[in-house]
Design a protein around this motif. Structure first.
Motif, PDB file in Angstrom:
ATOM      1  N   TYR A 112     115.113  -2.148  66.506  1.00 38.57           N
ATOM      2  CA  TYR A 112     115.826  -2.644  65.327  1.00 38.57           C
ATOM      3  C   TYR A 112     115.259  -4.013  64.958  1.00 38.57           C
ATOM      4  CZ  TYR A 112     118.301  -5.283  68.941  1.00 38.57           C
ATOM      5  OH  TYR A 112     118.581  -6.102  70.016  1.00 38.57           O
ATOM      6  N   THR A 113     115.315  -4.350  63.684  1.00 39.29           N
ATOM      7  CA  THR A 113     114.855  -5.659  63.242  1.00 39.29           C
ATOM      8  C   THR A 113     115.844  -6.712  63.704  1.00 39.29           C
ATOM      9  OG1 THR A 113     113.801  -4.690  61.290  1.00 39.29           O
ATOM     10  CG2 THR A 113     114.174  -7.066  61.276  1.00 39.29           C
ATOM     11  N   ALA A 114     115.360  -7.667  64.503  1.00 38.86           N
ATOM     12  CA  ALA A 114     116.221  -8.736  65.014  1.00 38.86           C
ATOM     13  C   ALA A 114     116.038 -10.028  64.232  1.00 38.86           C
ATOM     14  CB  ALA A 114     115.928  -8.978  66.493  1.00 38.86           C
ATOM     15  N   GLY A 115     115.053 -10.101  63.357  1.00 44.77           N
ATOM     16  CA  GLY A 115     114.822 -11.284  62.556  1.00 44.77           C
ATOM     17  C   GLY A 115     113.356 -11.331  62.139  1.00 44.77           C
ATOM     18  N   PRO A 116     112.979 -12.271  61.294  1.00 43.72           N
ATOM     19  CA  PRO A 116     113.839 -13.115  60.473  1.00 43.72           C
ATOM     20  C   PRO A 116     114.496 -12.294  59.360  1.00 43.72           C
ATOM     21  CG  PRO A 116     111.591 -14.004  60.645  1.00 43.72           C
ATOM     22  CD  PRO A 116     111.560 -12.577  61.110  1.00 43.72           C
ATOM     23  N   GLY A 117     115.507 -12.884  58.727  1.00 44.68           N
ATOM     24  CA  GLY A 117     116.193 -12.193  57.654  1.00 44.68           C
ATOM     25  C   GLY A 117     117.575 -12.756  57.427  1.00 44.68           C
ATOM     26  N   LEU A 118     118.378 -12.055  56.639  1.00 39.88           N
ATOM     27  CA  LEU A 118     119.767 -12.448  56.392  1.00 39.88           C
ATOM     28  C   LEU A 118     120.587 -12.099  57.621  1.00 39.88           C
ATOM     29  CD1 LEU A 118     120.158 -11.020  52.761  1.00 39.88           C
ATOM     30  CD2 LEU A 118     119.558 -13.363  53.435  1.00 39.88           C
TER      31      LEU A 118
END
Length: 385
Positions: A112-118
């Protein structure tokens, strides 16, 4: 079928962090069909889900865009983005499992995407991914969003070999990175302010184009007259590989104000000419910096990744630039340039095969240095094969 509210008990692995758990062994359900990894991408305004097999490649993927939700506001509203990810993530996971023709029990890991992001959007994907991994009794790995983009060209039939220079161009990032192997990254230069994709979107808004503005600017630029406007190429006369697009944005705004009528409107041809000049400025700047990066590193392979890498004019100019040094340009299909689950599933699969995993905490990192990622050691990968 996925049962998110009645997950079966799962063994708890003694994990402390991705870095410290590299040498541990995990039950990754590697069968004759190889390791199958579920990828979940929810970093911003697109819900991307995919299944990637270490032996079979990409099995299935699905993407839901929230463009219509945010278009009314002219930009992403974080709370609305998070809520929509909650609605869409589980149904899309079930969809790709059905399309791949596999069962839950065939999945050997979750990425799963853990970052960066909102942060709110990230927490949705991280929570779902971590919960499903626990319920299925398989390891999970938090993936760096930009590493996913960087590795997206590996999904193609003719992927680049290491080492290479990567130009990462998206709405939130513009970076030049030397890549010696997965996890072995050296940031050569990056934007000091607005990213290239962000500049495209903001100029699109200035020109009155629909949200998101970037693709519409590129389309409008095709109708523009070359040479009518000459916009600056930011920071090309300075040493180094940094970028800056805020001044160019101001130049565009001033040009619009100078040529608008009393009601603040532009003639159709003038709008197209401004779009053309702006795109040429950004593309030329990126090309000059890429050529410098190749010269600086002595490498001949260049990859471009991220949403802006789908820009056909950028690809055309960079193809010509690398040809001058007998180099090669690599990029992913347009559907894998923007945010997607396939790139997360691929990146996660490589790290899981190397024995890397994340701990049981729900992990979301709004800011995360690409250079801080642990490398994948070949000895670990061979032990897991």
């Amino acid at each position: 079928m996925i049962a998110p509210f009645s997950l079966p008990p799962a063994p708890v692995h003694d994990l402390t962090s991705q870095q410290s758990s590299n040498n541990l062994k995990f039950n990754t359900r590697k069968q004759e069909k190889g390791l199958i990894v579920l990828g979940i991408e929810t970093s911003c305004d697109e819900t991307g889900i995919a299944l990637y097999g270490s032996e079979r490649g990409l099995l299935a993927d699905a993407l839901y865009s929230q463009v219509e939700i945010h278009a009314e506001y002219g930009g992403v509203i974080p709370e609305l983005a998070s809520r929509d990810h909650i609605r869409k993530t589980l149904p899309l996971i079930q969809q790709v499992i059905d399309e791949a023709g596999i069962k839950d029990a065939d999945i050997g890991g979750v990425a799963y995407t853990a970052g960066p992001g909102l942060v709110g959007a990230l927490l949705v994907g991280a929570s779902v991914g971590r919960a499903l991994a626990m319920g299925w009794g398989v390891p999970a790995i938090g993936v760096h969003h930009m590493e996913g983009h960087l590795l997206a060209p590996m999904l193609e039939a003719d992927p680049p070999e290491f080492p290479f220079v990567a130009l990462l161009v998206s709405g939130g990032h513009t970076q030049l990175v030397r890549v010696d192997a997965i996890g072995e990254y050296e940031v050569l230069g990056e934007s000091l302010d607005d990213a290239a994709g962000e500049a495209f979107d903001k100029v699109g808004k200035m020109l009155g184009l629909p949200y998101p503005g970037g693709p519409h600017v590129a389309k409008l630029a095709l109708e523009g007259e070359a040479g009518r406007f000459k916009f600056p190429r930011p920071m090309i006369n300075r040493p180094g590989l940094e970028f800056s697009f805020s001044g160019l944005k101001t130049f565009v705004r001033n040009t619009i104000a100078e040529h608008a009528d009393a009601d603040g409107k532009l003639e159709a041809q003038t709008r197209a000419d401004i779009a053309h000049a702006f795109q040429e400025s950004v593309v030329s700047t990126l090309s000059i910096k890429c050529s410098r990066a190749l010269e600086h590193t002595g490498l001949q392979r260049l990859i471009i990744a991220g949403g802006v890498s789908a820009n056909t004019r950028l690809r055309e100019v960079l193809e010509a630039a690398v040809a001058k040094v007998d180099g090669r340009l690599f990029y992913a299909k347009p559907k894998y340039c923007t945010d997607n689950g396939a790139m997360i599933a691929y990146a996660g699969c490589q790290r899981l095969l190397a024995g890397q995993t994340s701990d049981l905490a729900i992990e979301a990192r709004p800011r995360w240095s690409l250079e801080s990622l642990p490398p994948i050691h070949h000895s670990e990968s061979s032990e897991q094969s």
